[in-house]
Scaffold this motif. Structure first.
Motif, PDB file in Angstrom:
ATOM      1  N   ASP A 131     -44.692 154.534 -10.450  1.00 24.13           N
ATOM      2  CA  ASP A 131     -44.692 155.150  -9.129  1.00 24.13           C
ATOM      3  C   ASP A 131     -45.916 156.040  -8.987  1.00 24.13           C
ATOM      4  O   ASP A 131     -46.476 156.524  -9.978  1.00 24.13           O
ATOM      5  N   LYS A 132     -46.318 156.273  -7.751  1.00 18.61           N
ATOM      6  CA  LYS A 132     -47.448 157.156  -7.487  1.00 18.61           C
ATOM      7  C   LYS A 132     -47.127 158.541  -8.042  1.00 18.61           C
ATOM      8  O   LYS A 132     -46.088 159.129  -7.740  1.00 18.61           O
ATOM      9  N   THR A 185     -41.910 143.709 -17.223  1.00 20.00           N
ATOM     10  CA  THR A 185     -42.526 144.397 -16.088  1.00 20.00           C
ATOM     11  C   THR A 185     -42.527 145.910 -16.281  1.00 20.00           C
ATOM     12  O   THR A 185     -41.726 146.460 -17.024  1.00 20.00           O
ATOM     13  N   ASN A 229     -53.711 158.212 -11.169  1.00 19.41           N
ATOM     14  CA  ASN A 229     -52.918 157.007 -10.907  1.00 19.41           C
ATOM     15  C   ASN A 229     -53.655 155.739 -11.320  1.00 19.41           C
ATOM     16  O   ASN A 229     -53.074 154.843 -11.939  1.00 19.41           O
ATOM     17  N   GLN A 249     -39.964 152.082 -16.249  1.00 17.17           N
ATOM     18  CA  GLN A 249     -40.277 152.815 -15.026  1.00 17.17           C
ATOM     19  C   GLN A 249     -40.882 154.171 -15.384  1.00 17.17           C
ATOM     20  O   GLN A 249     -40.319 154.906 -16.194  1.00 17.17           O
ATOM     21  N   LEU A 254     -47.329 144.675 -13.649  1.00 21.62           N
ATOM     22  CA  LEU A 254     -47.120 145.846 -12.799  1.00 21.62           C
ATOM     23  C   LEU A 254     -46.386 145.416 -11.527  1.00 21.62           C
ATOM     24  O   LEU A 254     -46.837 144.514 -10.823  1.00 21.62           O
ATOM     25  N   VAL A 255     -45.225 146.053 -11.265  1.00 26.37           N
ATOM     26  CA  VAL A 255     -44.432 145.737 -10.077  1.00 26.37           C
ATOM     27  C   VAL A 255     -44.196 147.007  -9.266  1.00 26.37           C
ATOM     28  O   VAL A 255     -44.266 148.110  -9.783  1.00 26.37           O
ATOM     29  N   LYS A 256     -43.896 146.826  -7.983  1.00 28.70           N
ATOM     30  CA  LYS A 256     -43.664 147.964  -7.076  1.00 28.70           C
ATOM     31  C   LYS A 256     -42.297 148.605  -7.290  1.00 28.70           C
ATOM     32  O   LYS A 256     -42.135 149.808  -7.142  1.00 28.70           O
ATOM     33  N   ARG A 257     -41.267 147.778  -7.606  1.00 28.92           N
ATOM     34  CA  ARG A 257     -39.921 148.325  -7.852  1.00 28.92           C
ATOM     35  C   ARG A 257     -39.145 147.401  -8.781  1.00 28.92           C
ATOM     36  O   ARG A 257     -39.465 146.228  -8.905  1.00 28.92           O
ATOM     37  N   GLN A 296     -52.393 153.221 -14.474  1.00 27.38           N
ATOM     38  CA  GLN A 296     -52.113 151.803 -14.234  1.00 27.38           C
ATOM     39  C   GLN A 296     -53.061 150.910 -15.036  1.00 27.38           C
ATOM     40  O   GLN A 296     -52.638 149.908 -15.624  1.00 27.38           O
ATOM     41  N   GLN A 307     -43.005 149.474 -13.743  1.00 30.66           N
ATOM     42  CA  GLN A 307     -43.128 150.088 -12.421  1.00 30.66           C
ATOM     43  C   GLN A 307     -43.718 151.476 -12.641  1.00 30.66           C
ATOM     44  O   GLN A 307     -43.127 152.299 -13.330  1.00 30.66           O
TER      45      GLN A 307
END
Length: 171
Positions: free
Chosen positions: A44-45, A40, A62, A85, A77-80, A66, A42
């Motif tokens: 971040d914006k 995975t 962004n 990272q 792609l994961v949010k957290r 991605q 992550q």
């Protein structure tokens, strides 16, 4: 058997090509990712913190970043909690005179965009923070508003490629 000079050179070239072809390693994406360990990512914006900026460039950056990982890797792609990272911010977006014409006025303007990126590989413990910059020029007879979208698109692609290469490519 007697070879002409041309035939001997051609044979030598063919032999060299065969020898080197046997030692070439081909990777389709140019990445160096062990998908057994890394699954995975992550991202971040990346916020626009530049004192001066163009509103659409944050979203453009962004989306491109991605998309690059989504199309060039098998990472999800994961949010957290990603194995990899990526975080950071756009820290500058500047223009300055690059060249002066014979009449003493600017003839070329350079546009520069800089991003600060923090990268963590949670599986290996690798961590770093770096700045990446991209520049492009335009003729001073043009208004920035007329060429800004294409220039920012070009710089965003360059920056995302630099970040991709620094994080997962085998360069």
């Amino acid at each position: 058997m007697k070879f002409t000079k041309h035939a001997a050179n051609a044979l030598l070239c063919l032999m060299l090509m065969l020898l080197t072809a046997c030692s070439i390693k081909i990777q389709m994406t140019g990445t160096n990712i062990n998908y057994d360990i890394l699954k995975t990512i992550q991202i971040d914006k990346i916020a626009n913190r530049a004192p001066y900026g163009w509103a659409p460039m944050e979203a453009m950056f962004n989306n491109k970043l991605q998309d690059l990982y989504a199309t060039q890797t098998r990472l999800k792609l994961v949010k957290r909690g990603g194995d990899l990272q990526v975080a950071g911010e756009i820290v500058s977006y500047d223009q300055f005179n690059k060249a002066v014409s014979s009449d003493g006025f600017s003839s070329q303007v350079q546009l520069r965009m800089t991003v600060n990126i923090r990268f963590t590989n949670t599986k290996s413990g690798q961590k770093w923070e770096k700045q990446f910059s991209a520049t492009t020029q335009y003729d001073s007879t043009q208004q920035l508003t007329a060429v800004q979208e294409s220039l920012v698109t070009e710089m965003v692609k360059d920056l995302c490629d630099q970040i991709f290469n620094a994080t997962v490519a085998d360069w």
